[in-house]
Design a protein around this motif. Structure first.
Motif, PDB file in Angstrom:
ATOM      1  N   LEU A 293      -4.232   7.103  -8.105  1.00 36.35           N
ATOM      2  CA  LEU A 293      -5.277   7.983  -8.610  1.00 36.35           C
ATOM      3  C   LEU A 293      -4.809   8.772  -9.829  1.00 36.35           C
ATOM      4  O   LEU A 293      -5.565   8.942 -10.795  1.00 36.35           O
ATOM      5  N   MET A 294      -3.571   9.270  -9.793  1.00 35.49           N
ATOM      6  CA  MET A 294      -3.071  10.079 -10.894  1.00 35.49           C
ATOM      7  C   MET A 294      -2.979   9.291 -12.189  1.00 35.49           C
ATOM      8  O   MET A 294      -3.014   9.873 -13.278  1.00 35.49           O
ATOM      9  N   SER A 295      -2.848   7.970 -12.101  1.00 37.42           N
ATOM     10  CA  SER A 295      -2.750   7.152 -13.304  1.00 37.42           C
ATOM     11  C   SER A 295      -4.120   6.758 -13.862  1.00 37.42           C
ATOM     12  O   SER A 295      -4.186   6.177 -14.948  1.00 37.42           O
ATOM     13  N   ARG A 296      -5.197   7.090 -13.137  1.00 41.39           N
ATOM     14  CA  ARG A 296      -6.519   6.625 -13.550  1.00 41.39           C
ATOM     15  C   ARG A 296      -7.558   7.723 -13.715  1.00 41.39           C
ATOM     16  O   ARG A 296      -8.538   7.530 -14.428  1.00 41.39           O
ATOM     17  N   VAL A 297      -7.398   8.833 -13.012  1.00 41.11           N
ATOM     18  CA  VAL A 297      -8.362   9.929 -13.131  1.00 41.11           C
ATOM     19  C   VAL A 297      -7.610  11.225 -13.372  1.00 41.11           C
ATOM     20  O   VAL A 297      -6.384  11.293 -13.210  1.00 41.11           O
ATOM     21  N   THR A 298      -8.327  12.260 -13.728  1.00 40.93           N
ATOM     22  CA  THR A 298      -7.693  13.542 -14.016  1.00 40.93           C
ATOM     23  C   THR A 298      -7.233  14.213 -12.732  1.00 40.93           C
ATOM     24  O   THR A 298      -7.752  13.957 -11.639  1.00 40.93           O
ATOM     25  N   ILE A 299      -6.286  15.114 -12.875  1.00 44.00           N
ATOM     26  CA  ILE A 299      -5.705  15.772 -11.711  1.00 44.00           C
ATOM     27  C   ILE A 299      -6.717  16.662 -11.008  1.00 44.00           C
ATOM     28  O   ILE A 299      -6.677  16.828  -9.780  1.00 44.00           O
ATOM     29  N   THR A 300      -7.675  17.229 -11.750  1.00 37.32           N
ATOM     30  CA  THR A 300      -8.691  18.065 -11.101  1.00 37.32           C
ATOM     31  C   THR A 300      -9.612  17.244 -10.206  1.00 37.32           C
ATOM     32  O   THR A 300     -10.055  17.728  -9.153  1.00 37.32           O
ATOM     33  N   LYS A 301      -9.893  16.007 -10.590  1.00 37.46           N
ATOM     34  CA  LYS A 301     -10.720  15.144  -9.744  1.00 37.46           C
ATOM     35  C   LYS A 301      -9.970  14.724  -8.482  1.00 37.46           C
ATOM     36  O   LYS A 301     -10.565  14.618  -7.404  1.00 37.46           O
ATOM     37  N   VAL A 302      -8.666  14.474  -8.618  1.00 39.44           N
ATOM     38  CA  VAL A 302      -7.857  14.146  -7.444  1.00 39.44           C
ATOM     39  C   VAL A 302      -7.841  15.335  -6.486  1.00 39.44           C
ATOM     40  O   VAL A 302      -7.959  15.172  -5.259  1.00 39.44           O
ATOM     41  N   LEU A 303      -7.714  16.540  -7.025  1.00 38.25           N
ATOM     42  CA  LEU A 303      -7.722  17.742  -6.197  1.00 38.25           C
ATOM     43  C   LEU A 303      -9.056  17.895  -5.475  1.00 38.25           C
ATOM     44  O   LEU A 303      -9.094  18.213  -4.278  1.00 38.25           O
ATOM     45  N   ALA A 304     -10.163  17.667  -6.183  1.00 39.60           N
ATOM     46  CA  ALA A 304     -11.484  17.776  -5.554  1.00 39.60           C
ATOM     47  C   ALA A 304     -11.651  16.745  -4.441  1.00 39.60           C
ATOM     48  O   ALA A 304     -12.230  17.038  -3.382  1.00 39.60           O
TER      49      ALA A 304
END
Length: 467
Positions: A293-304
């Protein structure tokens, strides 16, 4: 610090071996402590021979409140000492902070072993347990010293993964060990972790430390050290997310095993098997899901996403009464372990390098406040919902997790506003994502990663000069 690759690899393995030993000790303690405290407050001693009896429910209620008071003391100590210790480590180095935290935790392990053996009451452990809140910021500051900014999210995730490995390892031994032998394992693994910590050495180089002139201007009061959490709109929002998510996590952990015993009549071993599912899910997420996930989306989206899955976990525990629902909630809880690495990486990347100790101490103090308030609030609610004065006279332990639903809903809403406040480089996925895809499957390469890449000539020269 040497830049020789094989020495870096050994150092990474050394660090995560320390975290694994601490994880094993904490997990054994987590599975054994509720029964130990229940036995300590049971009158008569065999009051819990029948788990569903009113005497046993009353003992669990008292145990929950007693553990909540101990965690409140941990909060006070961490709030008073954590920020100042973190700032001092920015000036004088990390070793005294890290080793001192390990020593405090080990003294608590010795006290609980002496209690189980009949030499002490439960109170010395509950007092020494207040020092345990300093261990997490010590680990986090070491990671910020050892890894570059762009690698810290994965490093924080790997730290959680080592704890998940420990959680997965513990239930297999817990089935065959008595409480006394289990606490002996706690002391033994804690002692090994302490010895490895002493050997590890210093992580903050002299040129990275806060200068004497800057150190003389530092305000050491806890409120002054905590002021960095209000220094920007990003930190203010992260503070709310940390408080809400940690409140839910700490409160749920406090009540989960007693919830399984009260709702389903499970014993300690069966309840630990659900923790195993939670650990395996978290391990899979940290080793595979988070890097992907970290390689494909922003960190804020991973957190959400992580907070959203935690919210679903608690909704299921509140609304559905079935063993399969508990299993599904444990799987979702494993995915929720993405929350901590994301928050830790965001706060680290938004802070100056020479203030990492202060930042980690301040944020960990905030986490400790929530970890103290969470068990106290959840413990009181759980005691009421399983006590004799519950409305309708029928225990409702699952309703306790309604508190988590409210707290996590607040955290999710706040996360939706983060994108406009994070640093510019965190608003987009990494540009080199396709090249990273192969490395996420290799634990060895993640352990050995760190620093800038070197040419073969520089690597050879560094290794030869070090030897």
């Amino acid at each position: 610090m040497s830049t020789c690759p094989w020495r870096m690899r050994i150092r990474r393995i050394h660090f995560y071996a320390i975290s694994f030993c601490n994880g094993v000790a904490l997990c054994f303690l987590m599975t054994s402590l509720p029964d130990i405290v229940v036995a300590a407050v049971s009158h008569p001693a065999n009051a819990c021979a029948e788990p569903s009896s009113s005497g046993c429910m009353s003992a669990r209620s008292k145990a929950s409140m007693l553990l909540a008071l101990s965690n409140t003391a941990k909060t006070v100590v961490t709030l008073a000492v954590g920020p100042a210790m973190g700032t001092l480590s920015d000036v004088h180095g990390r070793r005294f902070f890290w080793t001192g935290a390990q020593v405090g935790v080990q003294l608590g392990y010795i006290a609980i072993l002496l209690h189980v053996c009949g030499y002490l009451s439960i109170w010395p452990f509950l007092v020494l347990n207040s020092l345990g809140g300093l261990l997490l910021p010590a680990f986090l500051t070491v990671i910020t010293d050892e890894y570059e900014r762009e690698q810290r999210a994965s490093a924080f995730g790997l730290l959680i993964a080592t704890f998940d490995c420990a959680v997965a390892f513990v239930p297999f031994l817990a089935k065959s060990l008595s409480l006394q032998n289990g606490v002996a394992v706690v002391c033994a693994t804690g002692a090994i972790g302490l010895a490895l910590c002493i050997i590890y050495g210093e992580t903050l180089r002299p040129d990275q430390r806060l200068g004497l002139e800057a150190a003389n201007s530092v305000r050491w009061r806890p409120d002054a050290a905590l002021s960095i959490l209000r220094s920007s709109s990003l930190f203010r929002r992260l503070s709310v997310i940390i408080l809400a998510s940690t409140l839910a996590m700490a409160g749920s952990q406090q009540c989960f095993i007693m919830f399984l015993e009260a709702s389903y009549g499970f014993d300690r071993v069966v309840a630990s098997s659900f923790i195993l599912v939670l650990a395996l899910g978290g391990l899979a997420v940290q080793m595979i899901g988070l890097p992907l996930l970290m390689s494909r989306v922003t960190i804020t989206k991973v957190l959400a996403l992580g907070l959203g899955l935690q919210l679903m976990q608690n909704i299921i525990l509140v609304l559905v009464h079935a063993e399969s629902a508990v299993l599904i909630s444990c799987v979702l809880g494993g995915f929720g372990t993405m929350t901590f690495p994301c928050v830790a990486a965001l706060k680290s990347c938004a802070a100056p390098e020479h203030e990492q100790g202060r930042v980690q101490g301040a944020v960990s103090s905030l986490q400790s406040a929530a970890m103290g308030a969470g068990p106290m609030v959840y413990g009181a609610v759980f005691a009421y919902l399983v006590g004799p004065s519950v409305p309708g006279g029928h225990p409702m332990p699952g309703a306790t997790f309604g508190l988590s639903v409210v707290a996590l809903a607040v955290a999710v809403v706040m996360t939706m506003t983060l994108h406009h406040h994070v640093p510019e480089e965190l608003k987009h996925p990494p540009p080199s994502a396709p090249r990273r895809r192969r490395s996420m499957w290799s634990l060895r390469r993640r352990l050995s990663s760190g620093g800038d890449p070197m040419t073969s000539e520089m690597t050879s020269a560094a290794c030869s000069s070090g030897s």
